[in-house]
Write an enzyme that holds these catalytic residues in place. Structure first.
Site, PDB file in Angstrom:
ATOM      1  N   CYS B 114       1.335   5.381   3.608  1.00  0.00           N
ATOM      2  CA  CYS B 114       0.746   4.043   3.501  1.00  0.00           C
ATOM      3  C   CYS B 114       1.233   3.501   2.173  1.00  0.00           C
ATOM      4  CB  CYS B 114      -0.780   4.114   3.556  1.00  0.00           C
ATOM      5  SG  CYS B 114      -1.564   2.518   3.228  1.00  0.00           S
ATOM      6  N   CYS B 117      -1.628   1.128   0.369  1.00  0.00           N
ATOM      7  CA  CYS B 117      -2.849   1.729  -0.191  1.00  0.00           C
ATOM      8  C   CYS B 117      -2.835   3.214   0.140  1.00  0.00           C
ATOM      9  CB  CYS B 117      -4.119   1.000   0.240  1.00  0.00           C
ATOM     10  SG  CYS B 117      -4.323   0.642   1.991  1.00  0.00           S
ATOM     11  N   SER B 118      -3.691   3.691   1.016  1.00  0.00           N
ATOM     12  CA  SER B 118      -3.707   5.129   1.281  1.00  0.00           C
ATOM     13  C   SER B 118      -4.297   5.423   2.647  1.00  0.00           C
ATOM     14  CB  SER B 118      -4.508   5.851   0.199  1.00  0.00           C
ATOM     15  OG  SER B 118      -5.773   5.247   0.084  1.00  0.00           O
ATOM     16  N   CYS B 119      -3.997   4.580   3.627  1.00  0.00           N
ATOM     17  CA  CYS B 119      -4.556   4.734   4.977  1.00  0.00           C
ATOM     18  C   CYS B 119      -4.152   6.090   5.564  1.00  0.00           C
ATOM     19  CB  CYS B 119      -4.082   3.605   5.869  1.00  0.00           C
ATOM     20  SG  CYS B 119      -4.633   1.994   5.280  1.00  0.00           S
TER      21      CYS B 119
END
Lengths: 224, 209
Positions: B114, B117-119
């Site tokens: 991601c 962000c950090s999905c």
């Protein structure tokens, strides 16, 4: 024209450092930061797109120097003040001043399992018809920016802006973050997985057959 | 004469700068104010932490992978439409509302990132590891996946293509690693032990038996 979080393909970062599977947190305050943030989500004052935009709206200096959960907790404080749940005076003093009218929305211990299991699906019925089919060539729009709101939220990464790709699959219609992050409604529209050839994105692709797949809403795309 | 830089300040106009700058104290201050205000319940926080420390983690995903290796009808259904399949096993929830499973083959290796962000598919893999959230992983994986794989000690055959999936929407991707050779006849439970978290992100391969 971009924000600091949009770092895909950036040069200069060092190695990725693997870690064992059992490590979940690195500091004692990390799980608290996670839990406070999730619990506050239940107050219903924002949606996931608003919270992502709050993290992205940290100043570039803060975004770069903050660790992951510092970004979370800082954006959380910003949202709580912006939505009126806490005041600047309360943050500055470290003490509550006066009662809240949101107490009835507090996430109770007994409700945690249900809330986490329920999730928050993003697919919606939509009257925007899909324009593209699997295999169609499409062009991502040139500006990796929110078209309606200057400086607003978008999920179009700058590395793919203006690039030509092909439709790999239709995911259905999903809430449009560019709208939902700014109180402009969910505005659901078709969402696609779009495949870009690495050699169309980078001057020095590692392999001629490599691809990068990016999920893109229909309004991010045009015909080639 | 030495003058300060005109904008050389440490605080900006974001409210968070009113909290203590030390992150542990920043979290503590916010938790204290919110608890006094009646907006959070510390017991609920403990429950959330216990869920992600002890109940939801990569063994869920390993279960899905091992079953896909063992049961061709399950595998076909998973690749066709993963949501009902993983829900049936009880792996639905926050950050896993829309799952797509992608399968590694002799020809293609899949990796998930991601960049924005950090999905990450929480109900299948738990909360993401530190490196998944790092700038280095987010920045480099789309442009130089093989160099990132080298950081994990993984080298792919020369002719294998890499597909990197950038999780820009609410769709969460699960990589089905290749079943290792020499595992014919192994039980689903034994196969699960070969499925590492990293292999389901595409940063590793399943372990040899």
């Amino acid at each position: 024209m971009t924000r600091v979080h949009d770092m895909g393909a950036r040069f200069g970062d060092g190695p990725v450092v693997p870690e064992p599977e059992g490590v979940q947190f690195h500091e004692n305050w990390h799980p608290r930061a996670l839990a406070v943030t999730l619990a506050c989500g239940s107050l219903g004052l924002w949606n996931i797109d608003v919270s992502r935009h709050a993290r992205e709206s940290l100043s570039p200096k803060d975004y770069a120097r903050f660790s992951y959960y510092e970004k979370w907790i800082s954006a959380l404080a910003d949202m709580l003040v912006e939505k009126g749940a806490l005041s600047s005076e309360e943050l500055a003093s470290g003490q509550a001043i006066g009662p809240s009218d949101l107490v009835s929305r507090k996430l109770a211990e007994a409700a945690v399992a249900e809330v986490l299991a329920k999730g928050a699906p993003a697919d919606r019925p939509s009257n925007v018809a899909p324009l593209y089919r699997t295999g169609d060539l499409v062009k991502a729009r040139a500006f990796p920016e929110n078209i309606a709101v200057p400086g607003g939220h978008t999920r179009l990464p700058s590395y793919a802006a203006g690039a030509t790709g092909r439709i790999l699959r239709l995911h259905g219609s999903h809430v449009l973050p560019d709208s939902n992050a700014h109180g402009r409604g969910e505005a659901p529209e078709p969402l696609y997985a779009v495949a870009f050839r690495a050699s169309d994105l980078w001057a020095h692709a590692e392999h001629p057959r490599d691809e990068v797949i990016v999920d893109m809403w229909q309004s991010y795309l045009g015909a080639t | 004469m030495i003058l300060p830089m005109p904008h050389d300040h440490t605080h900006d106009d974001h409210p968070h700068s009113l909290l203590p700058s030390e992150p542990a104290l920043r979290v503590k201050a916010l938790e204290t104010i919110l608890t006094q205000k009646g907006l959070i319940d510390p017991a609920a926080l403990d429950e959330i932490i216990d869920t992600y420390e002890n109940r939801i983690g990569p063994r869920n995903g390993a279960h899905v992978v091992a079953r896909a290796w063992s049961d061709s009808a399950f595998r076909a259904a998973l690749l066709e439409d993963a949501d009902p399949v993983v829900s049936e096993l009880g792996y639905y929830g926050r950050q896993g509302e829309h799952i797509v499973a992608v399968e590694n083959t002799d020809d293609v290796h899949n990796m998930v990132v991601c960049t924005l962000c950090s999905c990450y598919p929480w109900p299948l893999l738990g909360i993401p590891p530190g490196w998944y959230k790092s700038d280095a992983y987010r920045a480099r994986t789309v442009r130089e996946p093989r160099k990132v794989l080298a950081d994990f000690g993984v080298e792919l055959p020369e002719n294998m293509a890499v597909r990197v999936w950038d999780s820009t929407a609410e769709v969460r991707y699960l990589v089905i690693p290749q079943r290792p050779a020499g595992t014919e006849g192994m039980s689903e439970a034994d196969l699960m032990d070969l499925v590492t978290r990293d292999s389901m992100i595409g940063c590793g391969l399943a372990k040899a038996p």
